[in-house]
Scaffold this motif. Sequence first.
Motif, PDB file in Angstrom:
ATOM      1  N   MET A   1       0.848  -1.189   0.000  1.00 35.62           N
ATOM      2  CA  MET A   1       0.000   0.000   0.000  1.00 35.62           C
ATOM      3  C   MET A   1       0.886   1.242   0.000  1.00 35.62           C
ATOM      4  N   HIS A   2       0.451   2.249  -0.760  1.00 31.37           N
ATOM      5  CA  HIS A   2       1.199   3.500  -0.880  1.00 31.37           C
ATOM      6  C   HIS A   2       0.262   4.677  -0.598  1.00 31.37           C
ATOM      7  N   TRP A   3       0.877   5.812  -0.258  1.00 30.74           N
ATOM      8  CA  TRP A   3       0.134   7.051  -0.086  1.00 30.74           C
ATOM      9  C   TRP A   3       0.096   7.775  -1.422  1.00 30.74           C
ATOM     10  N   TYR A   4      -1.067   8.385  -1.718  1.00 28.11           N
ATOM     11  CA  TYR A   4      -1.253   9.169  -2.932  1.00 28.11           C
ATOM     12  C   TYR A   4      -1.844  10.515  -2.540  1.00 28.11           C
ATOM     13  N   LEU A   5      -1.911  11.418  -3.488  1.00 27.08           N
ATOM     14  CA  LEU A   5      -2.380  12.775  -3.238  1.00 27.08           C
ATOM     15  C   LEU A   5      -3.695  13.020  -3.967  1.00 27.08           C
ATOM     16  N   ILE A   6      -4.649  13.595  -3.241  1.00 27.62           N
ATOM     17  CA  ILE A   6      -5.947  13.940  -3.826  1.00 27.62           C
ATOM     18  C   ILE A   6      -6.089  15.457  -3.856  1.00 27.62           C
ATOM     19  N   HIS A   7      -6.527  15.974  -5.006  1.00 25.96           N
ATOM     20  CA  HIS A   7      -6.824  17.397  -5.172  1.00 25.96           C
ATOM     21  C   HIS A   7      -8.318  17.558  -4.916  1.00 25.96           C
ATOM     22  N   THR A   8      -8.674  18.434  -3.979  1.00 26.58           N
ATOM     23  CA  THR A   8     -10.087  18.600  -3.612  1.00 26.58           C
ATOM     24  C   THR A   8     -10.668  19.859  -4.244  1.00 26.58           C
ATOM     25  N   LYS A   9     -11.955  19.991  -4.123  1.00 27.94           N
ATOM     26  CA  LYS A   9     -12.624  21.223  -4.548  1.00 27.94           C
ATOM     27  C   LYS A   9     -12.314  22.309  -3.524  1.00 27.94           C
ATOM     28  N   PRO A  10     -12.425  23.585  -3.903  1.00 21.39           N
ATOM     29  CA  PRO A  10     -12.053  24.669  -2.983  1.00 21.39           C
ATOM     30  C   PRO A  10     -12.797  24.592  -1.646  1.00 21.39           C
ATOM     31  N   ARG A  11     -12.027  24.671  -0.565  1.00 27.31           N
ATOM     32  CA  ARG A  11     -12.532  24.674   0.813  1.00 27.31           C
ATOM     33  C   ARG A  11     -13.374  23.446   1.164  1.00 27.31           C
ATOM     34  N   GLN A  12     -13.141  22.326   0.501  1.00 28.21           N
ATOM     35  CA  GLN A  12     -13.899  21.111   0.782  1.00 28.21           C
ATOM     36  C   GLN A  12     -13.001  19.955   1.216  1.00 28.21           C
ATOM     37  N   GLU A  13     -11.842  20.282   1.778  1.00 27.93           N
ATOM     38  CA  GLU A  13     -10.921  19.239   2.214  1.00 27.93           C
ATOM     39  C   GLU A  13     -11.551  18.345   3.282  1.00 27.93           C
ATOM     40  N   LYS A  14     -12.199  18.963   4.267  1.00 29.55           N
ATOM     41  CA  LYS A  14     -12.785  18.176   5.368  1.00 29.55           C
ATOM     42  C   LYS A  14     -13.979  17.353   4.891  1.00 29.55           C
ATOM     43  N   CYS A  15     -14.753  17.898   3.975  1.00 32.67           N
ATOM     44  CA  CYS A  15     -15.886  17.174   3.388  1.00 32.67           C
ATOM     45  C   CYS A  15     -15.386  15.949   2.631  1.00 32.67           C
ATOM     46  N   ALA A  16     -14.349  16.128   1.814  1.00 32.88           N
ATOM     47  CA  ALA A  16     -13.772  15.016   1.055  1.00 32.88           C
ATOM     48  C   ALA A  16     -13.198  13.969   2.005  1.00 32.88           C
ATOM     49  N   LEU A  17     -12.517  14.430   3.054  1.00 32.78           N
ATOM     50  CA  LEU A  17     -11.940  13.516   4.042  1.00 32.78           C
ATOM     51  C   LEU A  17     -13.023  12.661   4.691  1.00 32.78           C
ATOM     52  N   ASP A  18     -14.089  13.298   5.159  1.00 28.91           N
ATOM     53  CA  ASP A  18     -15.191  12.566   5.809  1.00 28.91           C
ATOM     54  C   ASP A  18     -15.828  11.560   4.857  1.00 28.91           C
ATOM     55  N   ALA A  90       5.973   9.271  -0.330  1.00 27.86           N
ATOM     56  CA  ALA A  90       6.772   8.406   0.544  1.00 27.86           C
ATOM     57  C   ALA A  90       6.148   8.319   1.937  1.00 27.86           C
ATOM     58  N   ASP A  91       6.177   7.123   2.538  1.00 25.78           N
ATOM     59  CA  ASP A  91       5.653   6.933   3.889  1.00 25.78           C
ATOM     60  C   ASP A  91       6.377   7.825   4.892  1.00 25.78           C
ATOM     61  N   GLY A  92       7.665   8.046   4.676  1.00 24.26           N
ATOM     62  CA  GLY A  92       8.450   8.892   5.576  1.00 24.26           C
ATOM     63  C   GLY A  92       7.936  10.320   5.636  1.00 24.26           C
ATOM     64  N   LEU A  93       7.458  10.828   4.516  1.00 21.09           N
ATOM     65  CA  LEU A  93       6.915  12.190   4.480  1.00 21.09           C
ATOM     66  C   LEU A  93       5.645  12.285   5.329  1.00 21.09           C
ATOM     67  N   ILE A  94       4.780  11.277   5.230  1.00 26.17           N
ATOM     68  CA  ILE A  94       3.542  11.277   6.016  1.00 26.17           C
ATOM     69  C   ILE A  94       3.873  11.203   7.507  1.00 26.17           C
ATOM     70  N   GLU A  95       4.839  10.356   7.875  1.00 21.20           N
ATOM     71  CA  GLU A  95       5.254  10.244   9.277  1.00 21.20           C
ATOM     72  C   GLU A  95       5.814  11.567   9.781  1.00 21.20           C
ATOM     73  N   LEU A  96       6.617  12.234   8.953  1.00 24.21           N
ATOM     74  CA  LEU A  96       7.192  13.528   9.316  1.00 24.21           C
ATOM     75  C   LEU A  96       6.094  14.579   9.506  1.00 24.21           C
ATOM     76  N   LEU A  97       5.117  14.609   8.606  1.00 21.99           N
ATOM     77  CA  LEU A  97       4.007  15.562   8.729  1.00 21.99           C
ATOM     78  C   LEU A  97       3.211  15.309  10.004  1.00 21.99           C
ATOM     79  N   ARG A  98       2.962  14.044  10.323  1.00 23.18           N
ATOM     80  CA  ARG A  98       2.215  13.711  11.546  1.00 23.18           C
ATOM     81  C   ARG A  98       2.996  14.133  12.795  1.00 23.18           C
ATOM     82  N   ALA A  99       4.308  13.939  12.793  1.00 19.24           N
ATOM     83  CA  ALA A  99       5.138  14.343  13.931  1.00 19.24           C
ATOM     84  C   ALA A  99       5.128  15.862  14.095  1.00 19.24           C
ATOM     85  N   GLN A 100       5.248  16.591  12.990  1.00 14.48           N
ATOM     86  CA  GLN A 100       5.214  18.058  13.032  1.00 14.48           C
ATOM     87  C   GLN A 100       3.852  18.568  13.511  1.00 14.48           C
TER      88      GLN A 100
END
Length: 165
Positions: A1-18, A90-100
């Motif tokens: 499994m890998h992490w990918y990036l999703i482009h959302t509609k304007p100001r709808q990041e939380k809606c897309a996440l849910d 990269a998984d390392g980038l996600i881990e770094l973002l979560r730590a920050q």
Amino acid sequence: MHWYLIHTKPRQEKCALDNLEQQGYQCYLPTLPSEKLRQRVLMVTDEPLFPRYLFIRLGQGDSAKSWSPIRSTTGVSRLVSFGVEPAKIADGLIELLRAQEAAVQGEPEPLFKPGERVRLTEGAFVGIEGIYQMSDGERRVMVLIEMLSKPVTVRVAPTSLRKAS
């Protein structure tokens, strides 16, 4: 499994996440606490670190969950791709973002920074520009304005300030 990036509609990041999480996808939306003026009240809100983007963990092969429902999910614009290949993160980038994100969780990004030019929007000094000094800890802020060719510090409510353009 890998992490990918999703482009959302304007100001709808939380809606897309849910919506994606309700469909069973593992997603991650890095946020940063920041001060915002909403209806004349200073509030601390979680703002997306990367506006219009969120991360999704997807598998490949026959046993993996189908990718096709992602495009039609409310709030999602598209899966970010380079050519025909989806962009892997990269998984390392996600881990770094979560730590920050965990490190700064308690400290909101201030609405005004010391030395920033601001304009007073109410009170006796309406329309005058000044320099933001600091918050005095009593729900007031100190602003340096020039009066009769001399710098004067005034204390006002943060809701009566706007960033000068």
